[in-house]
Design a protein around this motif. Structure first.
Motif, PDB file in Angstrom:
ATOM      1  N   CYS A 144       0.821  -1.210   0.000  1.00  0.00           N
ATOM      2  CA  CYS A 144       0.000   0.000   0.000  1.00  0.00           C
ATOM      3  C   CYS A 144       0.850   1.254   0.000  1.00  0.00           C
ATOM      4  CB  CYS A 144      -0.959  -0.015   1.189  1.00  0.00           C
ATOM      5  SG  CYS A 144      -2.294  -1.232   1.003  1.00  0.00           S
ATOM      6  N   ALA A 145       2.027   1.202   0.613  1.00  0.00           N
ATOM      7  CA  ALA A 145       2.941   2.339   0.544  1.00  0.00           C
ATOM      8  C   ALA A 145       3.408   2.566  -0.891  1.00  0.00           C
ATOM      9  CB  ALA A 145       4.135   2.115   1.470  1.00  0.00           C
ATOM     10  N   LEU A 146       3.644   1.490  -1.629  1.00  0.00           N
ATOM     11  CA  LEU A 146       4.054   1.627  -3.034  1.00  0.00           C
ATOM     12  C   LEU A 146       2.923   2.192  -3.893  1.00  0.00           C
ATOM     13  CD1 LEU A 146       6.146  -1.640  -3.532  1.00  0.00           C
ATOM     14  CD2 LEU A 146       7.009   0.709  -3.565  1.00  0.00           C
ATOM     15  N   TRP A 147       1.685   1.764  -3.639  1.00  0.00           N
ATOM     16  CA  TRP A 147       0.544   2.343  -4.357  1.00  0.00           C
ATOM     17  C   TRP A 147       0.461   3.848  -4.090  1.00  0.00           C
ATOM     18  CZ3 TRP A 147      -2.761   0.634  -7.993  1.00  0.00           C
ATOM     19  CH2 TRP A 147      -2.925  -0.731  -8.189  1.00  0.00           C
ATOM     20  N   ASP A 148       0.580   4.221  -2.823  1.00  0.00           N
ATOM     21  CA  ASP A 148       0.475   5.630  -2.439  1.00  0.00           C
ATOM     22  C   ASP A 148       1.603   6.442  -3.058  1.00  0.00           C
ATOM     23  OD1 ASP A 148      -0.695   7.797  -1.042  1.00  0.00           O
ATOM     24  OD2 ASP A 148       0.684   7.519   0.646  1.00  0.00           O
ATOM     25  N   LEU A 149       2.811   5.892  -3.045  1.00  0.00           N
ATOM     26  CA  LEU A 149       3.958   6.583  -3.646  1.00  0.00           C
ATOM     27  C   LEU A 149       3.753   6.786  -5.139  1.00  0.00           C
ATOM     28  CD1 LEU A 149       6.872   7.693  -3.279  1.00  0.00           C
ATOM     29  CD2 LEU A 149       7.674   5.370  -3.811  1.00  0.00           C
ATOM     30  N   GLU A 150       3.278   5.761  -5.836  1.00  0.00           N
ATOM     31  CA  GLU A 150       3.034   5.884  -7.275  1.00  0.00           C
ATOM     32  C   GLU A 150       1.970   6.929  -7.570  1.00  0.00           C
ATOM     33  OE1 GLU A 150       1.565   3.192 -11.118  1.00  0.00           O
ATOM     34  OE2 GLU A 150       2.138   2.199  -9.235  1.00  0.00           O
ATOM     35  N   ALA A 151       0.897   6.923  -6.781  1.00  0.00           N
ATOM     36  CA  ALA A 151      -0.172   7.896  -7.003  1.00  0.00           C
ATOM     37  C   ALA A 151       0.333   9.324  -6.828  1.00  0.00           C
ATOM     38  CB  ALA A 151      -1.322   7.621  -6.027  1.00  0.00           C
ATOM     39  N   LYS A 152       1.077   9.550  -5.772  1.00  0.00           N
ATOM     40  CA  LYS A 152       1.579  10.900  -5.506  1.00  0.00           C
ATOM     41  C   LYS A 152       2.642  11.309  -6.516  1.00  0.00           C
ATOM     42  CE  LYS A 152       0.485  11.243  -0.574  1.00  0.00           C
ATOM     43  NZ  LYS A 152      -0.537  10.182  -0.545  1.00  0.00           N
ATOM     44  N   SER A 153       3.468  10.365  -6.953  1.00  0.00           N
ATOM     45  CA  SER A 153       4.533  10.677  -7.912  1.00  0.00           C
ATOM     46  C   SER A 153       3.988  10.993  -9.297  1.00  0.00           C
ATOM     47  CB  SER A 153       5.520   9.501  -7.997  1.00  0.00           C
ATOM     48  OG  SER A 153       6.127   9.245  -6.750  1.00  0.00           O
ATOM     49  N   THR A 154       2.897  10.323  -9.672  1.00  0.00           N
ATOM     50  CA  THR A 154       2.323  10.509 -11.010  1.00  0.00           C
ATOM     51  C   THR A 154       1.150  11.477 -11.011  1.00  0.00           C
ATOM     52  OG1 THR A 154       0.843   8.605 -10.714  1.00  0.00           O
ATOM     53  CG2 THR A 154       3.019   8.185 -11.694  1.00  0.00           C
ATOM     54  N   ARG A 155       0.785  11.947  -9.804  1.00  0.00           N
ATOM     55  CA  ARG A 155      -0.355  12.850  -9.635  1.00  0.00           C
ATOM     56  C   ARG A 155      -1.648  12.245 -10.192  1.00  0.00           C
ATOM     57  NH1 ARG A 155       2.083  18.985 -10.695  1.00  0.00           N
ATOM     58  NH2 ARG A 155       3.757  18.813  -9.142  1.00  0.00           N
ATOM     59  N   ARG A 156      -1.777  10.957  -9.961  1.00  0.00           N
ATOM     60  CA  ARG A 156      -3.005  10.236 -10.282  1.00  0.00           C
ATOM     61  C   ARG A 156      -3.557   9.662  -8.987  1.00  0.00           C
ATOM     62  NH1 ARG A 156      -1.827   5.597 -14.185  1.00  0.00           N
ATOM     63  NH2 ARG A 156      -4.094   5.629 -14.509  1.00  0.00           N
ATOM     64  N   ARG A 157      -4.864   9.441  -8.942  1.00  0.00           N
ATOM     65  CA  ARG A 157      -5.472   8.813  -7.773  1.00  0.00           C
ATOM     66  C   ARG A 157      -5.488   7.304  -7.968  1.00  0.00           C
ATOM     67  NH1 ARG A 157      -8.094  12.005  -4.368  1.00  0.00           N
ATOM     68  NH2 ARG A 157      -7.307  10.366  -2.983  1.00  0.00           N
ATOM     69  N   VAL A 158      -5.346   6.567  -6.877  1.00  0.00           N
ATOM     70  CA  VAL A 158      -5.378   5.109  -6.965  1.00  0.00           C
ATOM     71  C   VAL A 158      -6.718   4.640  -7.520  1.00  0.00           C
ATOM     72  CG1 VAL A 158      -5.313   2.962  -5.649  1.00  0.00           C
ATOM     73  CG2 VAL A 158      -3.668   4.769  -5.146  1.00  0.00           C
ATOM     74  N   GLY A 159      -7.799   5.320  -7.153  1.00  0.00           N
ATOM     75  CA  GLY A 159      -9.098   4.948  -7.707  1.00  0.00           C
ATOM     76  C   GLY A 159      -9.096   4.952  -9.215  1.00  0.00           C
ATOM     77  N   MET A 169      -6.441   4.604 -11.077  1.00  0.00           N
ATOM     78  CA  MET A 169      -5.505   3.565 -11.525  1.00  0.00           C
ATOM     79  C   MET A 169      -6.142   2.181 -11.550  1.00  0.00           C
ATOM     80  SD  MET A 169      -2.341   5.166  -9.352  1.00  0.00           S
ATOM     81  CE  MET A 169      -1.276   3.738  -9.355  1.00  0.00           C
ATOM     82  N   ILE A 170      -7.130   1.939 -10.674  1.00  0.00           N
ATOM     83  CA  ILE A 170      -7.762   0.616 -10.621  1.00  0.00           C
ATOM     84  C   ILE A 170      -9.113   0.604 -11.338  1.00  0.00           C
ATOM     85  CG2 ILE A 170      -6.561   0.052  -8.489  1.00  0.00           C
ATOM     86  CD1 ILE A 170      -9.171   0.467  -6.980  1.00  0.00           C
ATOM     87  N   GLY A 171      -9.424   1.686 -12.029  1.00  0.00           N
ATOM     88  CA  GLY A 171     -10.646   1.726 -12.820  1.00  0.00           C
ATOM     89  C   GLY A 171     -11.886   2.070 -12.056  1.00  0.00           C
ATOM     90  N   MET A 172     -11.730   2.660 -10.870  1.00  0.00           N
ATOM     91  CA  MET A 172     -12.888   3.048 -10.082  1.00  0.00           C
ATOM     92  C   MET A 172     -13.390   4.389 -10.578  1.00  0.00           C
ATOM     93  SD  MET A 172     -12.919   3.882  -6.010  1.00  0.00           S
ATOM     94  CE  MET A 172     -14.209   4.887  -5.290  1.00  0.00           C
TER      95      MET A 172
END
Length: 327
Positions: free
Chosen positions: A94-109, A111-114
Motif C-alpha cells: 500500500c505504501a508503493l501504491w500511495d507513492l506511485e499515485a503521488k509521484s504521477t499525480r493520479r489517484r489510486v481509484g 488507476m484501478i478503474g474506479m
C-alpha cells in the motif's frame, strides 16, 4: 533519487475496549511503512494478527528484510513474489501504491478503474458482551443500516435475539470468529434465519469447516479465517457462499484486487473487511469495496482517536480517501 524505507510501530486508543471470542484489547497497534523518493512519501498501514502467527516485531523484521530491494526499485509485482501474503506485505504494497499515485499525480481509484467518489455503507461492529449489554449497544446504533455483531459462544441465541429486538430495522451480520461447533451450528443457523440475519461469518474453525458442505445453509456463510488470498478460493466453493477479503490477509491491495476478481468469477458474494486500525489502513479497502456486497470498514469509528486527515464518515457512510491521507 534513491528511495528510503522506514517502518514504525504506532498505537491508537480504542474507545472502551474491543472484544471478540478470542479476547479483548484496548489499543489498535499498527505498523506503518513509509517509502520516500524524490521528496514524496507513500504510506501503508497494517495490523499484525496473532491468530495468523504475526507479531509487531515479526512484521517489522519482514519489512526490514525487503527494505534494500524496495530501495533499489522493487516493483509491486515483484513484491508479490518476494514476500508472503500477510500484514507485512500489506504495509509495503500500500505504501508503493500511495507513492506511485503521488509521484504521477493520479489517484489510486483512477488507476484501478474506479469511477466516481460516492460513499459506501459500512457495517458498524458491536463487541461481544452479555446479551443485555449487546442489546443496549444495538439500541444506541439502531439507526445504522448494517450492524455486525461479534459472537462465538454457547449462548449466542440470547445475544442474537436481544440485538434483533433492539435493532429491528437493521441488517445484521453475525461474526462467530470460529467459535461455533458441530454440536450447535445447525441450531444457531436456524435461529439466525428466523431472525432475518443477513450473513454468518466464519462459524467453524478454519481447517475444521468441512461440515459446512454437508449441512443446509439457510443463511449465507462467509469465509474469513478460511480465506487469505486468491489461491484459497476454489477449495471453498462447497462450504461458503461469500468471502471476506482483508488487505492484511491478502498482503495488500495488489493481491486483494486479484482475489476480488476471482471471487466474482466463482460466484461468491464479497465482503471487504478490516482489522481494528486507523483511516490509513481503511483507505485502500474503501476503494476495493466500491462494488462489493458488504463493507466492514469501521475501524476508525471504534477508536478514541484517529490519525489526521482521516476518512470522512457520516453515520454509516464512508467516503473515498482524500489525497492528504492516501492514494
Amino acid at each position: 533519487m534513491p528511495r528510503h524505507l522506514e517502518a514504525t510501530i504506532e498505537a491508537f486508543p480504542i474507545a472502551g475496549s474491543f472484544t471478540i471470542s478470542r479476547g479483548s484489547k484496548t489499543t489498535a497497534d499498527v505498523v506503518v511503512c513509509t517509502i520516500t523518493e524524490g521528496g514524496i512519501a507513500g504510506r501503508g498501514e497494517c495490523v499484525p494478527y496473532r491468530r495468523y502467527g504475526e507479531t509487531m516485531e515479526g512484521v517489522l523484521a519482514e519489512i526490514k528484510a525487503v527494505s534494500q530491494a524496495i530501495e533499489a526499485g522493487m516493483t509491486r509485482d515483484r513484491l508479490q513474489e518476494g514476500m508472503k501474503p500477510g500484514a507485512a506485505r500489506n504495509a509495503v504494497d500500500c505504501a508503493l501504491w500511495d507513492l506511485e499515485a503521488k509521484s504521477t499525480r493520479r489517484r489510486v481509484g483512477e488507476m484501478i478503474g474506479m469511477t466516481g467518489r460516492e460513499p459506501i455503507i459500512t457495517a458498524f461492529t458491536l463487541s461481544l458482551a452479555d446479551a443485555a449489554t449487546m442489546a443496549a449497544d444495538a439500541k444506541k446504533n439502531c439507526a445504522r443500516p448494517l450492524l455486525k455483531i461479534k459472537l462465538g459462544t454457547e449462548d449466542d441465541e440470547a445475544r442474537m435475539r436481544a440485538v434483533r429486538d433492539s435493532a429491528p430495522e437493521s441488517r445484521i451480520i453475525v461474526d462467530a470468529n470460529e467459535g461455533w461447533t458441530a454440536h450447535n451450528i445447525e441450531r444457531h443457523l436456524d435461529i439466525a434465519k428466523s431472525l432475518g440475519i443477513a450473513l454468518i461469518e466464519q462459524p467453524l474453525p478454519a481447517g475444521d469447516d468441512a461440515l459446512l458442505s454437508r449441512i443446509e445453509r439457510p443463511v449465507p456463510i462467509c469465509a474469513d479465517e478460511s480465506v487469505h488470498s486468491t489461491g484459497d478460493l476454489a477449495s471453498l466453493r462447497d462450504r461458503y457462499d461469500a468471502v471476506n477479503i482483508k488487505l492484511d490477509k491478502t498482503g495488500g491491495l495488489t493481491e486483494a484486487l486479484r482475489t476480488k476478481t476471482e471471487a466474482k468469477r466463482l460466484g461468491f458474494q464479497i465482503m471487504v473487511g478490516c482489522m481494528v486500525g486507523t483511516s490509513l489502513a481503511m483507505a485502500p479497502a474503501v476503494l476495493l469495496a466500491a462494488d462489493t456486497d458488504y463493507a466492514d470498514l469501521d475501524g476508525p469509528l471504534l477508536l478514541a482517536r484517529d490519525r489526521e486527515n482521516g476518512l470522512r464518515y457520516e453515520g454509516s457512510l464512508v467516503y473515498p480517501p482524500e489525497a492528504g491521507l492516501w492514494g
